[in-house]
Enzyme design. Sequence first.
Site: not given
Length: 457
Positions: A128, A151, A200
């Site tokens: 990302k 982010n 996660h």
Amino acid sequence: MKLPDAWRKGVVAVVGLGKSGVAATRLLVREGVRVYASDSTDHPYAGAAAESLRALPGVEVDLGRHDLAKIRAAAGVVVSPGVPPDAPPLAAARDAGVEIVSELDLGFRALAAAGETHCIAITGTNGKTTTTALVAHLLAAAGLKATAAGNIGRPLADVAVSEAADRYRWLSVEVSSFQLHDSPHFAPEVGVLTNLAPDHLDRYPNVEAYYADKKMLFRNASASSVWVLNADDPAVLQLARGAPGRRALFSLKRPTDAWFDTGPRTLRLGGAALVGRDELRLLGDHNVANALAASLAVHEAGVPTGLIGEGLRSFQALPHRLEPVREVGGILWINDSKATNIASTVVAIEAMSRPFVLLLGGRHKGEPYTRLGPLLATKDRVRLVIAYGEAGPIVEQDLQGQVTLERGTTFEDVVARARRAAKAGDVVLLSPACSSYDMFKNYEERGATFRKLVEAM
């Protein structure tokens, strides 16, 4: 900026006072909204943020605690991405029926209201940040007013509150699953999904819940939306299935909208050559995929093929992402501190073409390290794995008998062990597969510490 009337009449709670929370508070204050801002930590960096916010009109700040009564009574809650969904302030807000939105959503609404700024959003499990930076770089190299946000480091709310916001024609926005979860208004013109893998699992009950948040990228899809998708990843294609809009595919394996031609080793956009593989100054096949995704996204924004190729040639690796730090005594030290999950470390291992020592550890995120075992066992170039941090015992247990492994203590001890084990011609690879929070504030601090220790050799 259009906000609910209740927000303007009442008090909005901002939960978490990292960069996102501070930016959200400033944006709300600009809109004349009263704010209760709180953070569970009382670290010095949070204290500095709190002092700057206390000087703003209509802002009350709590450090080291959240006043749950105030949060239950709030007109709305704006949450920072680092706050877990089961955190007490968010649970209190949900129980009281208070709307929870992300800082990303708040910033996007403000920018959308101002008009003239277009958005390319990038999400996925890995790649990302590099893809986001590549998109911003390619847009800027083509002469367009663009910046990276989300982010990757700069909150969207900060872009919105900045006087320079009206100068940006395009925003390249990295979005995490946590941000997407609470972003009901987020609607990028172009969306990029780099890849999907389990991650996660310390915050999600299962991988399906994690993927469900990633699918929120398509929540506001329309016929005019463009989705840049990894054609080599069946999970990506499945997740995008049924979303309105047009698909543009990239692949390392076959000709498609953007692809890697393995014969002449050339990145292509359709039939046009962009750059040769050797001209792209990034390690690993995964970065070829990232470059293809970014090229396709900016092409959809109107950047000509020739300018994309020029931009790719001038892009350099980001800090903490397979970043060559220094060669000392014939040993190359590589900082891949951003590798905070198993899939990222797999990518880093596969990019190694020299014998290497692997530094593995930190705070465990829930996924077993057994997936690394067969890969490391077949890589006869692995000299040593040094396991460290809170995850050290789990790493040792999961990899026992498959690799030569030592346990490190302090981070300084880990680096010293690596220096003793490596030989001229080797690589020492920091690719931890864990978060950094057992020893460091974030992965950037971990990577900077690694760099400092290497540069002192």
